[in-house]
Design a protein around this motif. Structure first.
Motif, mmCIF file in Angstrom:
data_model
loop_
_atom_site.group_PDB
_atom_site.id
_atom_site.type_symbol
_atom_site.label_atom_id
_atom_site.label_comp_id
_atom_site.label_asym_id
_atom_site.label_seq_id
_atom_site.Cartn_x
_atom_site.Cartn_y
_atom_site.Cartn_z
ATOM 1 N N LYS A 97 24.777 68.841 13.406
ATOM 2 C CA LYS A 97 23.741 69.762 12.744
ATOM 3 C C LYS A 97 23.847 71.175 13.403
ATOM 4 O O LYS A 97 23.103 71.903 13.107
ATOM 5 C CB LYS A 97 22.496 69.083 12.733
ATOM 6 N N LEU A 98 24.374 71.222 14.873
ATOM 7 C CA LEU A 98 24.190 72.353 15.371
ATOM 8 C C LEU A 98 25.433 73.346 15.294
ATOM 9 O O LEU A 98 26.504 72.961 14.892
ATOM 10 C CB LEU A 98 24.301 71.873 17.030
ATOM 11 N N PHE A 99 24.992 74.556 15.299
ATOM 12 C CA PHE A 99 25.912 75.727 15.025
ATOM 13 C C PHE A 99 26.157 76.569 16.109
ATOM 14 O O PHE A 99 25.316 76.923 16.941
ATOM 15 C CB PHE A 99 25.507 76.523 13.835
ATOM 16 N N VAL A 100 27.222 77.258 16.200
ATOM 17 C CA VAL A 100 27.688 78.264 17.547
ATOM 18 C C VAL A 100 28.059 79.555 16.660
ATOM 19 O O VAL A 100 28.717 79.596 15.823
ATOM 20 C CB VAL A 100 28.693 77.700 18.149
ATOM 21 N N GLY A 101 27.507 80.593 17.193
ATOM 22 C CA GLY A 101 27.999 82.008 16.700
ATOM 23 C C GLY A 101 28.803 82.540 17.436
ATOM 24 O O GLY A 101 28.955 82.418 18.927
ATOM 25 N N LYS A 147 29.193 69.101 26.006
ATOM 26 C CA LYS A 147 29.384 67.630 25.511
ATOM 27 C C LYS A 147 28.268 67.273 24.456
ATOM 28 O O LYS A 147 28.664 66.670 23.303
ATOM 29 C CB LYS A 147 29.514 66.705 26.291
ATOM 30 N N SER A 148 27.289 67.441 24.617
ATOM 31 C CA SER A 148 25.958 67.100 23.854
ATOM 32 C C SER A 148 25.966 67.977 22.521
ATOM 33 O O SER A 148 25.457 67.602 21.464
ATOM 34 C CB SER A 148 24.636 67.099 24.584
ATOM 35 N N PHE A 149 26.352 69.049 22.834
ATOM 36 C CA PHE A 149 26.378 70.099 21.628
ATOM 37 C C PHE A 149 27.412 69.551 20.609
ATOM 38 O O PHE A 149 27.050 69.290 19.451
ATOM 39 C CB PHE A 149 26.406 71.505 21.903
ATOM 40 N N ALA A 150 28.665 69.306 21.106
ATOM 41 C CA ALA A 150 29.811 68.995 20.359
ATOM 42 C C ALA A 150 29.245 67.661 19.633
ATOM 43 O O ALA A 150 29.751 67.364 18.481
ATOM 44 C CB ALA A 150 30.927 68.782 21.272
ATOM 45 N N ASN A 160 15.939 71.906 23.407
ATOM 46 C CA ASN A 160 15.926 70.344 23.964
ATOM 47 C C ASN A 160 16.837 69.518 23.401
ATOM 48 O O ASN A 160 16.779 68.406 23.727
ATOM 49 C CB ASN A 160 14.375 69.992 24.284
ATOM 50 N N ARG A 161 17.515 69.731 22.252
ATOM 51 C CA ARG A 161 18.477 69.011 21.524
ATOM 52 C C ARG A 161 19.599 68.843 22.311
ATOM 53 O O ARG A 161 20.227 67.610 21.950
ATOM 54 C CB ARG A 161 18.690 69.493 20.159
ATOM 55 N N ILE A 190 19.934 79.740 29.902
ATOM 56 C CA ILE A 190 21.360 79.403 30.040
ATOM 57 C C ILE A 190 21.406 77.747 30.228
ATOM 58 O O ILE A 190 20.535 77.275 30.897
ATOM 59 C CB ILE A 190 22.041 79.922 30.910
ATOM 60 N N ILE A 191 22.127 77.041 29.574
ATOM 61 C CA ILE A 191 22.632 75.805 29.959
ATOM 62 C C ILE A 191 23.731 75.305 30.323
ATOM 63 O O ILE A 191 24.643 75.835 30.006
ATOM 64 C CB ILE A 191 21.904 74.795 28.809
ATOM 65 N N GLY A 192 24.132 73.996 30.944
ATOM 66 C CA GLY A 192 25.459 73.713 31.252
ATOM 67 C C GLY A 192 26.255 74.433 32.281
ATOM 68 O O GLY A 192 25.565 75.311 32.974
#
Length: 268
Positions: free
Chosen positions: A146-150, A139-142, A133-134, A216-218
């Motif tokens: 503190k967020l990471f992508v694999g 856009k909100s991920f970028a 829910n963060r 899935i989001i976005g």
């Protein structure tokens, strides 16, 4: 890239699609006179190619498609496996006749290998944990450092992650690389990364495989066409394209979509 057991309506639809081969007015396909085609995949891109947990055999959309192409061309398939990072170079060197792994058709790769006509179009979607829910989109991920992508290096997922989630920074500490696509999904599951990009079918397949663990989001990111890869100048290119065209025209490709993206998921 949905489990096995594709009897009933799915099998009936596939059988109907296959029964349309050679209908009146269709051009005859090339005859390879029993030639053996050495095909390679990674066996790690569910549901396009993966290992059946019950039998240990390779199964999936690409297996069925390639086996059907060979049947129509009077050829046999000898299946091999290879890691993703070695596959294109191996096909380029002639170690294998044809390769497949949800490989996006790009100008850079066209310098190394020949591509078949596209057999599937894909967009990348953000797979996240079900309780995430963060952030709700790219856009909100970028915006959250503190967020990471694999991602798996060199894949479409990797390039879209860099361009759409990390502002083009391929050295970002927020990017965590894995040797296989499956390892990145496992890292998402246990919380080592916060999202992994994949095509819609693959995302839905992972949701089906782990109920209540993913969502899935976005919106879709990027736009890719998948093709089989062959050595430059391969004499198999025209026959494979002819078989693909026939399979598209008679509904077989759509039947394979239904079999692997819907019926397989519903049964498992």
């Amino acid at each position: 890239m949905f489990r096995r057991q594709f009897l009933g309506l799915g099998a009936a639809v596939l059988a109907f699609g296959l029964s349309l081969c050679g209908t009146a007015g269709a051009d005859p396909l090339p005859d390879l006179k029993g030639r053996t085609i050495v095909a390679v995949t990674e066996n790690a891109y569910f549901p396009l190619n993966f290992t059946d947990p019950k039998t240990g055999e390779g199964i999936g959309w690409e297996y069925d498609a390639m086996n059907e192409i060979a049947r129509r061309l009077d050829a046999k398939v000898e299946w091999k496996t290879s890691s993703w990072d070695a596959m294109i170079q191996a096909v380029q060197a002639g170690q294998f006749d044809i390769g497949m792994d949800g490989i996006s058709i790009t100008d850079e790769r066209k310098k190394q290998v020949d591509f078949s006509d596209p057999y599937m179009v894909s967009e990348q979607f953000m797979l996240v944990r079900a309780n995430e829910n963060r952030f709700t989109d790219a856009k909100s991920f970028a915006a959250d450092p503190k967020l990471f992508v694999g991602a798996q290096a060199g894949t479409t997922n990797y390039f879209v992650s860099v361009s759409d989630l990390l502002g083009g920074d391929d050295k970002s500490p927020r990017l965590r690389l894995f040797e296989t696509f499956g390892a990145s999904v496992q890292a998402l599951k246990v919380g080592d990364v916060d999202t992994v990009l994949m095509d819609k079918a693959g995302a839905e397949g992972n949701i089906a495989a782990s109920p209540d663990r993913f969502k899935i989001i976005g919106n879709g990111l990027g736009h890719d066409e998948f093709g089989f890869i062959l050595k430059k100048g391969s004499d198999l290119l025209a026959p494979v394209d002819a078989a693909l065209a026939a399979m598209k025209a008679d509904g077989t490709l759509k039947a394979l979509d239904k079999k692997w993206f819907y019926d397989y998921r519903a049964a498992h």
